[in-house]
Design a protein around this motif. Structure first.
Motif, PDB file in Angstrom:
ATOM      1  N   GLU A  80       0.820  -1.211   0.000  1.00 39.99           N
ATOM      2  CA  GLU A  80       0.000   0.000   0.000  1.00 39.99           C
ATOM      3  C   GLU A  80       0.856   1.265   0.000  1.00 39.99           C
ATOM      4  O   GLU A  80       0.419   2.313  -0.491  1.00 39.99           O
ATOM      5  CB  GLU A  80      -0.906   0.020   1.233  1.00 39.99           C
ATOM      6  N   PHE A  81       2.073   1.159   0.529  1.00 37.20           N
ATOM      7  CA  PHE A  81       2.925   2.341   0.705  1.00 37.20           C
ATOM      8  C   PHE A  81       3.122   3.137  -0.590  1.00 37.20           C
ATOM      9  O   PHE A  81       2.895   4.351  -0.608  1.00 37.20           O
ATOM     10  CB  PHE A  81       4.270   1.934   1.308  1.00 37.20           C
ATOM     11  N   PRO A  82       3.544   2.499  -1.704  1.00 34.14           N
ATOM     12  CA  PRO A  82       3.707   3.293  -2.933  1.00 34.14           C
ATOM     13  C   PRO A  82       2.400   3.854  -3.467  1.00 34.14           C
ATOM     14  O   PRO A  82       2.383   4.925  -4.081  1.00 34.14           O
ATOM     15  CB  PRO A  82       4.338   2.303  -3.920  1.00 34.14           C
ATOM     16  N   LEU A  83       1.283   3.155  -3.234  1.00 35.28           N
ATOM     17  CA  LEU A  83      -0.018   3.666  -3.684  1.00 35.28           C
ATOM     18  C   LEU A  83      -0.387   4.943  -2.937  1.00 35.28           C
ATOM     19  O   LEU A  83      -0.938   5.879  -3.517  1.00 35.28           O
ATOM     20  CB  LEU A  83      -1.108   2.610  -3.456  1.00 35.28           C
ATOM     21  N   ARG A  84      -0.080   4.985  -1.661  1.00 39.76           N
ATOM     22  CA  ARG A  84      -0.421   6.166  -0.853  1.00 39.76           C
ATOM     23  C   ARG A  84       0.566   7.306  -1.102  1.00 39.76           C
ATOM     24  O   ARG A  84       0.235   8.474  -0.950  1.00 39.76           O
ATOM     25  CB  ARG A  84      -0.441   5.789   0.624  1.00 39.76           C
ATOM     26  N   ARG A  85       1.788   6.944  -1.508  1.00 45.57           N
ATOM     27  CA  ARG A  85       2.806   7.970  -1.758  1.00 45.57           C
ATOM     28  C   ARG A  85       2.623   8.625  -3.118  1.00 45.57           C
ATOM     29  O   ARG A  85       2.849   9.820  -3.275  1.00 45.57           O
ATOM     30  CB  ARG A  85       4.195   7.332  -1.673  1.00 45.57           C
ATOM     31  N   HIS A  86       2.212   7.850  -4.104  1.00 46.45           N
ATOM     32  CA  HIS A  86       2.092   8.374  -5.472  1.00 46.45           C
ATOM     33  C   HIS A  86       0.614   8.508  -5.852  1.00 46.45           C
ATOM     34  O   HIS A  86       0.115   7.799  -6.719  1.00 46.45           O
ATOM     35  CB  HIS A  86       2.805   7.448  -6.458  1.00 46.45           C
ATOM     36  N   THR A  87      -0.047   9.427  -5.210  1.00 48.36           N
ATOM     37  CA  THR A  87      -1.494   9.593  -5.427  1.00 48.36           C
ATOM     38  C   THR A  87      -1.812  10.221  -6.783  1.00 48.36           C
ATOM     39  O   THR A  87      -2.931  10.088  -7.278  1.00 48.36           O
ATOM     40  CB  THR A  87      -2.104  10.460  -4.313  1.00 48.36           C
ATOM     41  N   LYS A  88      -0.831  10.890  -7.384  1.00 51.62           N
ATOM     42  CA  LYS A  88      -1.106  11.568  -8.654  1.00 51.62           C
ATOM     43  C   LYS A  88      -1.431  10.572  -9.762  1.00 51.62           C
ATOM     44  O   LYS A  88      -2.236  10.838 -10.650  1.00 51.62           O
ATOM     45  CB  LYS A  88       0.103  12.427  -9.054  1.00 51.62           C
ATOM     46  N   LYS A  89      -0.817   9.399  -9.704  1.00 57.20           N
ATOM     47  CA  LYS A  89      -1.014   8.410 -10.757  1.00 57.20           C
ATOM     48  C   LYS A  89      -2.364   7.711 -10.641  1.00 57.20           C
ATOM     49  O   LYS A  89      -3.047   7.475 -11.625  1.00 57.20           O
ATOM     50  CB  LYS A  89       0.114   7.370 -10.734  1.00 57.20           C
ATOM     51  N   PHE A  90      -2.765   7.344  -9.425  1.00 62.16           N
ATOM     52  CA  PHE A  90      -3.992   6.579  -9.226  1.00 62.16           C
ATOM     53  C   PHE A  90      -5.088   7.341  -8.475  1.00 62.16           C
ATOM     54  O   PHE A  90      -6.204   6.842  -8.341  1.00 62.16           O
ATOM     55  CB  PHE A  90      -3.686   5.296  -8.436  1.00 62.16           C
ATOM     56  N   GLY A  91      -4.750   8.544  -7.976  1.00 60.77           N
ATOM     57  CA  GLY A  91      -5.700   9.246  -7.128  1.00 60.77           C
ATOM     58  C   GLY A  91      -5.660   8.666  -5.725  1.00 60.77           C
ATOM     59  O   GLY A  91      -4.861   7.784  -5.417  1.00 60.77           O
ATOM     60  N   ARG A  92      -6.508   9.156  -4.873  1.00 62.33           N
ATOM     61  CA  ARG A  92      -6.574   8.645  -3.502  1.00 62.33           C
ATOM     62  C   ARG A  92      -7.525   7.457  -3.467  1.00 62.33           C
ATOM     63  O   ARG A  92      -8.739   7.603  -3.603  1.00 62.33           O
ATOM     64  CB  ARG A  92      -7.022   9.748  -2.529  1.00 62.33           C
ATOM     65  N   ILE A  93      -6.956   6.285  -3.290  1.00 61.55           N
ATOM     66  CA  ILE A  93      -7.720   5.043  -3.358  1.00 61.55           C
ATOM     67  C   ILE A  93      -8.287   4.710  -1.977  1.00 61.55           C
ATOM     68  O   ILE A  93      -7.542   4.571  -1.006  1.00 61.55           O
ATOM     69  CB  ILE A  93      -6.824   3.894  -3.856  1.00 61.55           C
ATOM     70  N   LYS A  94      -9.617   4.590  -1.903  1.00 60.62           N
ATOM     71  CA  LYS A  94     -10.245   4.259  -0.621  1.00 60.62           C
ATOM     72  C   LYS A  94     -10.006   2.805  -0.242  1.00 60.62           C
ATOM     73  O   LYS A  94      -9.716   2.483   0.906  1.00 60.62           O
ATOM     74  CB  LYS A  94     -11.747   4.556  -0.695  1.00 60.62           C
ATOM     75  N   ASP A  95     -10.151   1.924  -1.226  1.00 61.64           N
ATOM     76  CA  ASP A  95      -9.966   0.494  -0.962  1.00 61.64           C
ATOM     77  C   ASP A  95      -8.828  -0.022  -1.835  1.00 61.64           C
ATOM     78  O   ASP A  95      -8.987  -0.205  -3.041  1.00 61.64           O
ATOM     79  CB  ASP A  95     -11.258  -0.269  -1.257  1.00 61.64           C
ATOM     80  N   THR A  96      -7.680  -0.266  -1.203  1.00 58.66           N
ATOM     81  CA  THR A  96      -6.506  -0.722  -1.941  1.00 58.66           C
ATOM     82  C   THR A  96      -6.484  -2.242  -2.147  1.00 58.66           C
ATOM     83  O   THR A  96      -5.628  -2.748  -2.881  1.00 58.66           O
ATOM     84  CB  THR A  96      -5.216  -0.329  -1.200  1.00 58.66           C
ATOM     85  N   THR A  97      -7.408  -2.945  -1.505  1.00 57.96           N
ATOM     86  CA  THR A  97      -7.363  -4.413  -1.511  1.00 57.96           C
ATOM     87  C   THR A  97      -7.308  -5.021  -2.907  1.00 57.96           C
ATOM     88  O   THR A  97      -6.483  -5.916  -3.155  1.00 57.96           O
ATOM     89  CB  THR A  97      -8.550  -4.995  -0.717  1.00 57.96           C
ATOM     90  N   PRO A  98      -8.139  -4.582  -3.875  1.00 59.35           N
ATOM     91  CA  PRO A  98      -8.067  -5.201  -5.209  1.00 59.35           C
ATOM     92  C   PRO A  98      -6.689  -5.079  -5.850  1.00 59.35           C
ATOM     93  O   PRO A  98      -6.180  -6.048  -6.434  1.00 59.35           O
ATOM     94  CB  PRO A  98      -9.129  -4.432  -6.006  1.00 59.35           C
ATOM     95  N   LEU A  99      -6.056  -3.910  -5.752  1.00 57.69           N
ATOM     96  CA  LEU A  99      -4.731  -3.725  -6.345  1.00 57.69           C
ATOM     97  C   LEU A  99      -3.673  -4.542  -5.612  1.00 57.69           C
ATOM     98  O   LEU A  99      -2.781  -5.136  -6.236  1.00 57.69           O
ATOM     99  CB  LEU A  99      -4.341  -2.247  -6.335  1.00 57.69           C
ATOM    100  N   VAL A 100      -3.753  -4.578  -4.290  1.00 54.60           N
ATOM    101  CA  VAL A 100      -2.804  -5.357  -3.494  1.00 54.60           C
ATOM    102  C   VAL A 100      -2.931  -6.837  -3.812  1.00 54.60           C
ATOM    103  O   VAL A 100      -1.935  -7.539  -4.035  1.00 54.60           O
ATOM    104  CB  VAL A 100      -3.018  -5.104  -1.982  1.00 54.60           C
ATOM    105  N   MET A 101      -4.165  -7.336  -3.866  1.00 56.77           N
ATOM    106  CA  MET A 101      -4.389  -8.750  -4.150  1.00 56.77           C
ATOM    107  C   MET A 101      -3.934  -9.120  -5.555  1.00 56.77           C
ATOM    108  O   MET A 101      -3.341 -10.187  -5.769  1.00 56.77           O
ATOM    109  CB  MET A 101      -5.858  -9.107  -3.952  1.00 56.77           C
ATOM    110  N   GLU A 102      -4.181  -8.256  -6.519  1.00 57.74           N
ATOM    111  CA  GLU A 102      -3.753  -8.539  -7.894  1.00 57.74           C
ATOM    112  C   GLU A 102      -2.232  -8.660  -7.964  1.00 57.74           C
ATOM    113  O   GLU A 102      -1.689  -9.577  -8.603  1.00 57.74           O
ATOM    114  CB  GLU A 102      -4.222  -7.447  -8.846  1.00 57.74           C
TER     115      GLU A 102
END
Length: 250
Positions: free
Chosen positions: A110-132
């Motif tokens: 989750e760390f890079p997803l929360r750090r680079h919000t410009k690419k994906f926006g602010r994701i409320k539920d990261t579970t699908p991306l983490v699981m994939e």
């Protein structure tokens, strides 16, 4: 109709790269092009400049001279924010995996997803991306484990999942099989090949492992004294009669 003869795009172009530390010429005019979808292996003895080149490529070191163009952008002309944005397109698998020991596997991804919000926006539920990402490396069941509960090979695969979660176009591998037993090393290599086919990533692989180079390279560069000594396919280099080239394959 799409032109099947279209020349692959150059995603990284390095020209005449030089870097000196206290009169020691680590990089002495290194040149390299990486094209879309290619696996480029770079081999060289310790101290030949491989790691310094990678650090210059991702902006952690500043070269003394030369140019580095990544996906059409001269990294020397990018400000901090622009460089940070470009890094979301360039994944880096560190030799030691570099997982955060105090975070679970989920939190590491989750760390890079929360750090680079410009690419994906602010994701409320990261579970699908983490699981994939975890399913891509066959470790979905480790999502709530801590790094110290994982084997060395599992840590390397989790680190690769963390690299993949930002969906980079380019992946840099720093000694991906070092420190792993032969069976685990083979699993990592098969995983790298699978990821390249699935996502059409372009990759630079820094390695001393001849089996790794044989399994994954489309092209190889041998780095000697900070500059290109020779390049070609694995077959071309492994059958060379040049003593300096032969030394890498013994």
């Amino acid at each position: 109709m799409e032109n099947s003869n279209k020349k692959p795009e150059t995603v990284i172009a390095i020209k005449d790269l030089k870097k000196t530390y206290s009169n020691h010429h680590v990089l002495n005019g290194f040149n390299m092009n990486l094209v879309e979808g290619e696996n480029l292996v770079i081999m060289g003895k310790s101290g030949s400049g491989k790691s310094v080149m990678i650090k210059c490529l991702i902006g952690l070191e500043e070269p003394d001279s030369g140019s580095i163009i990544v996906m059409g952008k001269d990294i020397s002309k990018l400000d901090h924010e622009e460089l940070d944005e470009l890094r979301t397109e360039v994944g880096f698998l560190f030799q030691g995996s570099a997982l955060y020991d105090s975070m679970t596997v989920r939190e590491n991804l989750e760390f890079p997803l929360r750090r680079h919000t410009k690419k994906f926006g602010r994701i409320k539920d990261t579970t699908p991306l983490v699981m994939e990402a975890l399913e891509n490396v066959g470790l979905a069941h480790t999502i709530n484990l801590m790094p110290d509960e994982l084997s060395g090979g599992m840590k390397r695969r989790i680190a690769l999942a963390r690299t993949l979660i930002l969906q980079p176009r380019i992946i840099l591998y720093d000694e991906p099989t070092t420190g792993l037993d032969p069976i685990t090393a083979k699993e990592i290599l098969l995983l790298m090949v699978s990821i390249q086919k699935k996502y059409s990533t372009s990759s630079i692989i820094i390695t001393h492992d001849v089996d790794c180079a044989r399994a994954i390279s489309n092209r190889m560069i041998l780095l000697v004294d900070g500059k290109n000594y020779v390049e070609g396919s694995f077959e071309e280099l492994s059958t060379s009669e040049d003593p300096q080239v032969q030394a890498f394959f013994k």
